[in-house]
Structure formats: C-alpha cells, structure tokens
Design an enzyme around this catalytic site. Structure first.
Site, PDB file in Angstrom:
ATOM      1  N   ASP A 180      -3.775   1.476   9.738  1.00  0.00           N
ATOM      2  CA  ASP A 180      -4.351   2.047   9.762  1.00  0.00           C
ATOM      3  C   ASP A 180      -5.254   1.726  11.386  1.00  0.00           C
ATOM      4  OD1 ASP A 180      -5.140   1.368   6.856  1.00  0.00           O
ATOM      5  OD2 ASP A 180      -6.344   2.865   7.607  1.00  0.00           O
ATOM      6  N   CYS A 233       1.039  -1.384  -0.113  1.00  0.00           N
ATOM      7  CA  CYS A 233       0.457   0.555   0.047  1.00  0.00           C
ATOM      8  C   CYS A 233       1.092   0.976  -0.316  1.00  0.00           C
ATOM      9  CB  CYS A 233      -0.816   0.086   0.638  1.00  0.00           C
ATOM     10  SG  CYS A 233      -2.393   0.987   0.517  1.00  0.00           S
TER      11      CYS A 233
HETATM   12  P1  RI2 Z   1      -0.497   6.252   6.131  1.00  0.00           P
HETATM   13  C1  RI2 Z   1      -4.048   3.613   3.708  1.00  0.00           C
HETATM   14  O1  RI2 Z   1      -4.985   3.160   3.943  1.00  0.00           O
HETATM   15  C2  RI2 Z   1      -3.264   1.981   3.880  1.00  0.00           C
HETATM   16  O2  RI2 Z   1      -3.477   0.689   4.974  1.00  0.00           O
HETATM   17  C3  RI2 Z   1      -1.624   3.204   4.880  1.00  0.00           C
HETATM   18  O3  RI2 Z   1      -0.831   1.971   5.557  1.00  0.00           O
HETATM   19  C4  RI2 Z   1      -2.543   3.615   5.893  1.00  0.00           C
HETATM   20  O4  RI2 Z   1      -3.849   4.157   5.627  1.00  0.00           O
HETATM   21  C5  RI2 Z   1      -1.547   4.351   6.705  1.00  0.00           C
HETATM   22  O5  RI2 Z   1      -1.074   5.581   6.216  1.00  0.00           O
HETATM   23  P2  RI2 Z   1      -6.149   3.734   2.960  1.00  0.00           P
HETATM   24  O6  RI2 Z   1      -5.741   5.314   2.942  1.00  0.00           O
HETATM   25  O7  RI2 Z   1      -0.736   7.167   7.773  1.00  0.00           O
HETATM   26  O8  RI2 Z   1      -5.008   4.109   1.168  1.00  0.00           O
HETATM   27  O9  RI2 Z   1       0.895   5.838   7.363  1.00  0.00           O
HETATM   28  O10 RI2 Z   1      -7.300   2.865   2.550  1.00  0.00           O
HETATM   29  O11 RI2 Z   1       0.367   6.981   5.476  1.00  0.00           O
END
Ligand code: RI2
Length: 308
Positions: free
Chosen positions: A195, A125
């Site tokens: 998350d 991700c």
């Molecule tokens: P940061 C994202 O989810 C990913 O799961 C990633 O690991 C998490 O949020 C944290 O992201 P999505 O928003 O706060 O893509 O570290 O559903 O940037």
C-alpha cells in the site's frame, strides 16, 4: 462511474487494491473534468480540489490515491489559464492510468525473474503485480511454482488470489493466516504487494504482512515486495507519519455476537525495511534503502503538499 460512485466504491472496498484505487481516483478526476463546462481557472481549481478531497477521505492510508491526485493536478500551480489547466487534468489522469497499467506489467516481468525455478511461494492478501509475477514465472518461464495463499482475515482477499492462481493453472493451497509460520519451512520466497513504501524503505501493507515477514526472516526466506512508484510516500520524507487505517469492527465480528466486546480492526501494518529482501518497482529491483531515490524522483515531478 461518477465521482460519488467511485468514492463510495473505494470507501466500501468494492474498489480495492492500492493500484486500482489510484487508477479509479484518476478516472474520477477525469470524469469531473469532462463533466464541467467551467473554464475559469479559480472555479476549476475549487472544483478539482473539492473532488480530490472527497477522494482523499475514502481511504486515508492509500498513498497511491494521494499520489494519483498529485499527478492529475500537477499543472495546477504552473498555469492560471483555465483552458490549459482543464486540458492538463484530462490528459494527466489518462496518462496516470496508462502508466499505472504499464508499471504493473513491468513489475510482473521483473518479479518473475526473482522467483527461483520450481519455487514454493507464500502470498498474503491480493496484489495485482505480485500475482502477475507468479503467473508470468509459471506460464512464460516454465517455472513449476506452487503457492500457499494466506486467506487474509478479516476480508479474505487471499480467496481472490487463490482463485486467480487456480484459474491460471498454478497449484495453490489456501491457508489460514496463522498457519503461515507452519509452512514457511517449505517456502522458497514470499511475495507481497504494497500500500505504501516509506522514505526509510518500510512497507505498509495488509495487516498480517509484518508477521509473515518475521517468519520469513526466521526461516531465512527472501521477502519480496512488488510496489509501483506511486505507492512511495513523499509525506514520510518530510517526517509526516502515515495513518494506519482502522476499519469497522463488523468486518471482524458480527455486530452483537458478543455484546460489550471491544474489537480492533487495523487494515494495515508496518514491516521494517530490515525484513525486506527487495522491492520490485517499474524502475527496477531495488534494496529498501533505494526508496529515497524513488521518492526524490517523485518529489521532482509531483506537487507535494497541494492537497493539505
Ligand atoms: P495492488 C491491498 O489492500 C493489499 O494490501 C495489497 O497488498 C495492496 O492493496 C496492493 O494491491 P486492500 O485494498 O495495488 O485489499 O498490488 O485493503 O493490487
């Protein structure tokens, strides 16, 4: 942006990343506070709780969003003076955003220390703190790292990671999620974001993370999580299960392409604490068993439960 615009942006994932979602929610509350002439306590309480609930409904899994709202409203039960309450929401929202930005920078520095010299890294991700840790190791520690970036279906956030690494000169190869196990034999460390971290030290992160963790364990590769403290779930301490958001089937398969076919699209999955080598927080690098200490410190500071 207005509350409605920010809420719509979080729902549609135009605003994504648990940290950015939290900062955007705090920004929205600040905009609501700066947009009202109301200074009556009860009226403000009703207005702010309604705004908070609008934001909460956008992405149920995002504990970071809930904790950002708790932080912004943390004086709500401490005063009935409308003027003081109003001023506290503006200040707390701004303070949360600043503290969140600082936390990401601190985690990047701590995370970079965990990256072995000339390591091959696998990511899943797109996580701000994790990405900055890799870039920090590459640029400021002179570590000649290279990265395998999972594309991360169905929304391909791995493309963002790959581009950002490429733009910073870090050698990166994009791989399909199901190739992670194939390349794991060459990997020295897995670094992912979060998350949610539960009270028992489990990780809720983008779907597919748990399979990467399984593969890392099988290959004896350290699995490291970067997580700011506001991603730790107070609710799980009380035994309240975190909802795993299920998103629209159209993210997986073009509507009508295979008529009558059922599609499941969970946005996150759960990685057990036993698969996690370390969690890098702005308070330091902890073992998953240390999650309870982070949550207890949050419990003392945040008004857990005021949004139920
Ligand atoms: P940061 C994202 O989810 C990913 O799961 C990633 O690991 C998490 O949020 C944290 O992201 P999505 O928003 O706060 O893509 O570290 O559903 O940037």
């Amino acid at each position: 942006m207005s509350l409605e615009r920010i809420a719509e942006g979080i729902s549609s994932m135009e605003i994504r990343g648990a940290g950015r979602i939290a900062r955007s929610a705090a920004q929205a509350m600040k905009e609501v506070a700066e947009g009202t002439s109301n200074r009556d306590y009860q009226g403000l309480r009703d207005e702010f709780l309604a705004a908070a609930r609008t934001l909460l409904d956008t992405r149920p899994t995002a504990v970071s969003l809930r904790n950002a709202l708790y932080y912004t409203l943390k004086e709500m039960e401490k005063t009935t003076d409308g003027k003081a309450f109003h001023a506290s929401v503006v200040k707390n929202a701004a303070d949360f955003i600043d503290a969140s930005d600082e936390a990401v920078k601190t985690i990047a520095k701590y995370g970079a220390n965990l990256i072995p010299k000339d390591a091959t890294i696998l990511t899943h991700c797109n996580s701000t703190a994790s990405l900055l840790a890799i870039i920090h190791a590459f640029k400021h520690h002179g570590k000649k790292v290279k990265v395998y970036a999972d594309e991360t279906r169905p929304r391909h956030q791995g493309h963002i990671t790959a581009k950002q690494l490429l733009d910073n000169g870090v050698p990166v190869s994009l791989i399909v999620d199901s190739a992670a196990n194939t390349y794991m034999k060459d990997v020295d460390i897995v670094i992912v974001g979060a998350d949610t971290i539960t009270a028992s030290g489990c990780l809720i992160n983008k779907v597919g993370t748990s399979q990467v963790a399984l593969s890392a364990r099988e290959h004896n590769v350290p699995f490291v999580v970067c997580a700011e403290s506001y991603k730790f779930s107070i609710e799980t301490l009380a035994g309240i299960e975190t909802i795993i958001e299920e998103r629209d089937a159209s993210e997986v398969l073009e509507p009508g392409k295979i008529p009558g076919l059922k599609v499941r699209n969970p946005s996150f999955d759960l990685t057990p604490a036993r698969f996690i080598h370390a969690i890098v927080t702005e308070a330091g690098v902890i073992h998953p068993a240390g999650a309870i200490d982070i949550i207890n410190s949050l419990k003392g500071e945040l008004p857990f439960g005021i949004l139920e």
